[in-house]
Scaffold this motif. Structure first.
Motif, PDB file in Angstrom:
ATOM      1  N   GLY A 222       0.795  -1.218   0.000  1.00  0.00           N
ATOM      2  CA  GLY A 222       0.000   0.000   0.000  1.00  0.00           C
ATOM      3  C   GLY A 222       0.825   1.265   0.000  1.00  0.00           C
ATOM      4  O   GLY A 222       2.017   1.219  -0.317  1.00  0.00           O
ATOM      5  N   PRO A 223       0.138   2.343   0.404  1.00  0.00           N
ATOM      6  CA  PRO A 223      -1.192   2.386   1.009  1.00  0.00           C
ATOM      7  C   PRO A 223      -2.308   2.046   0.025  1.00  0.00           C
ATOM      8  O   PRO A 223      -2.180   2.283  -1.171  1.00  0.00           O
ATOM      9  CB  PRO A 223      -1.326   3.833   1.492  1.00  0.00           C
ATOM     10  CG  PRO A 223      -0.377   4.615   0.659  1.00  0.00           C
ATOM     11  CD  PRO A 223       0.754   3.686   0.332  1.00  0.00           C
TER      12      PRO A 223
ATOM     13  N   THR B 259       1.762   4.833  -3.356  1.00  0.00           N
ATOM     14  CA  THR B 259       2.884   3.937  -3.113  1.00  0.00           C
ATOM     15  C   THR B 259       4.163   4.440  -3.790  1.00  0.00           C
ATOM     16  O   THR B 259       4.097   5.031  -4.874  1.00  0.00           O
ATOM     17  CB  THR B 259       2.559   2.521  -3.642  1.00  0.00           C
ATOM     18  OG1 THR B 259       3.690   1.669  -3.435  1.00  0.00           O
ATOM     19  CG2 THR B 259       2.237   2.543  -5.133  1.00  0.00           C
TER      20      THR B 259
ATOM     21  N   SER C 226      -4.656  -4.878   3.637  1.00  0.00           N
ATOM     22  CA  SER C 226      -3.205  -4.700   3.448  1.00  0.00           C
ATOM     23  C   SER C 226      -2.502  -6.037   3.672  1.00  0.00           C
ATOM     24  O   SER C 226      -2.951  -6.859   4.477  1.00  0.00           O
ATOM     25  CB  SER C 226      -2.660  -3.654   4.417  1.00  0.00           C
ATOM     26  OG  SER C 226      -2.588  -4.165   5.730  1.00  0.00           O
TER      27      SER C 226
ATOM     28  N   THR D 293       0.232  -6.625   5.167  1.00  0.00           N
ATOM     29  CA  THR D 293       0.780  -6.767   6.513  1.00  0.00           C
ATOM     30  C   THR D 293      -0.320  -7.026   7.536  1.00  0.00           C
ATOM     31  O   THR D 293      -0.108  -7.773   8.502  1.00  0.00           O
ATOM     32  CB  THR D 293       1.601  -5.532   6.893  1.00  0.00           C
ATOM     33  OG1 THR D 293       0.879  -4.350   6.540  1.00  0.00           O
ATOM     34  CG2 THR D 293       2.940  -5.535   6.184  1.00  0.00           C
TER      35      THR D 293
ATOM     36  N   GLY E  78       6.397  -2.184   6.535  1.00  0.00           N
ATOM     37  CA  GLY E  78       4.964  -2.091   6.761  1.00  0.00           C
ATOM     38  C   GLY E  78       4.574  -2.880   7.985  1.00  0.00           C
ATOM     39  O   GLY E  78       5.299  -3.776   8.408  1.00  0.00           O
TER      40      GLY E  78
ATOM     41  N   HIS F  87      -5.917   1.540   6.794  1.00  0.00           N
ATOM     42  CA  HIS F  87      -5.193   0.511   7.528  1.00  0.00           C
ATOM     43  C   HIS F  87      -3.985   1.138   8.216  1.00  0.00           C
ATOM     44  O   HIS F  87      -3.576   2.260   7.884  1.00  0.00           O
ATOM     45  CB  HIS F  87      -4.732  -0.582   6.549  1.00  0.00           C
ATOM     46  CG  HIS F  87      -3.958  -0.030   5.396  1.00  0.00           C
ATOM     47  ND1 HIS F  87      -2.600   0.213   5.447  1.00  0.00           N
ATOM     48  CD2 HIS F  87      -4.353   0.376   4.162  1.00  0.00           C
ATOM     49  CE1 HIS F  87      -2.190   0.726   4.305  1.00  0.00           C
ATOM     50  NE2 HIS F  87      -3.236   0.833   3.504  1.00  0.00           N
TER      51      HIS F  87
ATOM     52  N   GLU G 163      -0.242   2.238   8.959  1.00  0.00           N
ATOM     53  CA  GLU G 163       0.962   2.500   8.150  1.00  0.00           C
ATOM     54  C   GLU G 163       2.155   2.633   9.094  1.00  0.00           C
ATOM     55  O   GLU G 163       2.763   3.687   9.241  1.00  0.00           O
ATOM     56  CB  GLU G 163       0.775   3.763   7.299  1.00  0.00           C
ATOM     57  CG  GLU G 163       0.106   3.512   5.962  1.00  0.00           C
ATOM     58  CD  GLU G 163       0.994   2.729   4.990  1.00  0.00           C
ATOM     59  OE1 GLU G 163       2.218   2.634   5.220  1.00  0.00           O
ATOM     60  OE2 GLU G 163       0.445   2.189   4.008  1.00  0.00           O
TER      61      GLU G 163
ATOM     62  N   HIS H 172       5.846   4.119   8.507  1.00  0.00           N
ATOM     63  CA  HIS H 172       6.103   5.558   8.420  1.00  0.00           C
ATOM     64  C   HIS H 172       5.984   6.240   9.789  1.00  0.00           C
ATOM     65  O   HIS H 172       5.816   7.459   9.862  1.00  0.00           O
ATOM     66  CB  HIS H 172       5.191   6.181   7.369  1.00  0.00           C
ATOM     67  CG  HIS H 172       5.534   5.716   5.992  1.00  0.00           C
ATOM     68  ND1 HIS H 172       6.418   6.378   5.175  1.00  0.00           N
ATOM     69  CD2 HIS H 172       5.161   4.602   5.313  1.00  0.00           C
ATOM     70  CE1 HIS H 172       6.560   5.713   4.038  1.00  0.00           C
ATOM     71  NE2 HIS H 172       5.802   4.627   4.105  1.00  0.00           N
TER      72      HIS H 172
ATOM     73  N   CYS I 112      12.868   7.842   2.242  1.00  0.00           N
ATOM     74  CA  CYS I 112      11.421   7.926   2.046  1.00  0.00           C
ATOM     75  C   CYS I 112      11.078   9.108   1.150  1.00  0.00           C
ATOM     76  O   CYS I 112      11.518  10.240   1.391  1.00  0.00           O
ATOM     77  CB  CYS I 112      10.701   8.060   3.386  1.00  0.00           C
ATOM     78  SG  CYS I 112       8.899   8.212   3.211  1.00  0.00           S
TER      79      CYS I 112
ATOM     80  N   CYS J 112      11.188   9.032   9.089  1.00  0.00           N
ATOM     81  CA  CYS J 112      10.360   7.861   9.401  1.00  0.00           C
ATOM     82  C   CYS J 112      11.182   6.574   9.357  1.00  0.00           C
ATOM     83  O   CYS J 112      12.293   6.536   8.825  1.00  0.00           O
ATOM     84  CB  CYS J 112       9.157   7.774   8.467  1.00  0.00           C
ATOM     85  SG  CYS J 112       9.524   7.209   6.799  1.00  0.00           S
TER      86      CYS J 112
ATOM     87  N   GLU K 237      10.785   3.723   7.660  1.00  0.00           N
ATOM     88  CA  GLU K 237      11.125   3.201   6.341  1.00  0.00           C
ATOM     89  C   GLU K 237      12.274   3.983   5.706  1.00  0.00           C
ATOM     90  O   GLU K 237      13.148   3.400   5.055  1.00  0.00           O
ATOM     91  CB  GLU K 237       9.899   3.248   5.427  1.00  0.00           C
ATOM     92  CG  GLU K 237      10.175   2.696   4.030  1.00  0.00           C
ATOM     93  CD  GLU K 237       8.914   2.513   3.193  1.00  0.00           C
ATOM     94  OE1 GLU K 237       8.044   1.719   3.613  1.00  0.00           O
ATOM     95  OE2 GLU K 237       8.794   3.166   2.147  1.00  0.00           O
TER      96      GLU K 237
END
Length: 297
Positions: free
Chosen positions: A60-61, A77, A103, A105, A134, A149, A151, A154, A169, A176, A178
């Motif tokens: 996702g998202p 995404t 999602s 995850t 995720g 859902h 996230e 992040h 990112c 974040c 990720e």
């Protein structure tokens, strides 16, 4: 009756056919290239197999609001070519069957809750750490949804005092999880491939720092009974003991539960390996067509 399941990650689509008891009949894997290349292969795989419904877990998202004009779309995404793609609509138009969607995850958390490492828990977090990061969550045996859902990848985190890396990112730079702890972040920071980093490399101290900070936030907000860490990054650097130690250090005695005391059995790898999301897609499909207590695929 037969049913289909898809775990669609940023790397690959794991597709399969199961019985109403959850027994897996067949599986196939397709690389996540562009929608124009990947989706026709997925459709061709399922066509002619007489499946009654399809469970789909997707990177996702994604838009999970059934009242939205873009329900079933992959949204902003970073995966090139997949932005604003109507994945549910494309599959439904071709296959003409019910499609149950979440999602990948969230569904990994569901798969591990029913058949894996969290089967004795009602409150679970699953985090995958790979090319992206995720997370999915189950609270009181229900998948977490709100305006969308979770996230978790992040989650904003504190920068390590020795880390000057700007982050990867596209939306948050180095602010974040990720952006600082995914595979692209690791490899760009150190100018080395993941597999070539020595086990005592500083990279793994930074990883445990960032992942540990995120996990502490998840603990304080959602109070999970089990935390499952999957994804390719977790196979390197002896990360599990480092992360567990970092979590206990950051909590600093504030949370006193059996889980934190016995942290080796609290923060764990997935029992279902790389197929947690696939099993979760099976479980979602079977549960929503009112088939209860499926056996393990």
């Amino acid at each position: 009756m037969k049913f289909g399941a898809i775990d669609a990650s940023g790397n690959r689509f794991l597709c399969g056919i199961t019985t109403e008891n959850g027994d897996t009949i067949d599986k196939a894997v397709f690389l996540t290239e562009t929608p124009e290349k990947t989706i026709p292969k997925v459709i061709e795989y399922f066509k002619g197999k007489a499946i009654s419904a399809l469970g789909l877990g997707c990177f996702g998202p994604i838009d999970l609001n059934p009242n939205s004009k873009t329900y079933g779309y992959i949204k902003a995404t970073p995966k090139k070519g997949w932005q604003n793609f109507d994945i549910v609509g494309s599959l439904k138009k071709a296959l003409n069957i019910p499609i149950y969607f979440d999602s990948h995850t969230n569904l990994a958390a569901l798969g591990e809750t029913i058949w894996g490492a969290a089967k004795d828990s009602k409150n679970t977090i699953y985090l995958t750490i790979g090319n992206g990061i995720g997370g999915g969550a189950i609270v009181e045996n229900k998948l977490v949804h709100g305006m969308m859902h979770p996230e978790m990848g992040h989650m904003f985190i504190n920068r390590h005092p020795r880390d000057k890396f700007i982050g990867t990112c596209h939306f948050h730079g180095g602010n974040c999880l990720e952006g600082m702890a995914s595979i692209p972040a690791i490899e760009r920071r150190w100018h080395k491939s993941l597999s070539s980093l020595e086990e005592d490399h500083l990279a793994w101290d930074l990883q445990s720092y960032y992942i540990g900070h995120a996990i502490v936030n998840y603990i304080l907000v959602l109070a999970p009974e089990k935390i499952i860490l999957g994804g390719l990054v977790m196979k390197y650097g002896n990360l599990f003991p480092k992360i567990r130690k970092e979590v206990q250090k950051l909590l600093n005695g504030y949370i006193k539960t059996e889980q934190i005391k016995n942290i080796d059995t609290y923060i764990v790898p997935p029992d279902l390996g790389e197929q947690s999301g696939f099993f979760g897609a099976v479980a979602l499909c079977l549960s929503l067509i009112h088939i209860s207590e499926p056996t393990r695929p």
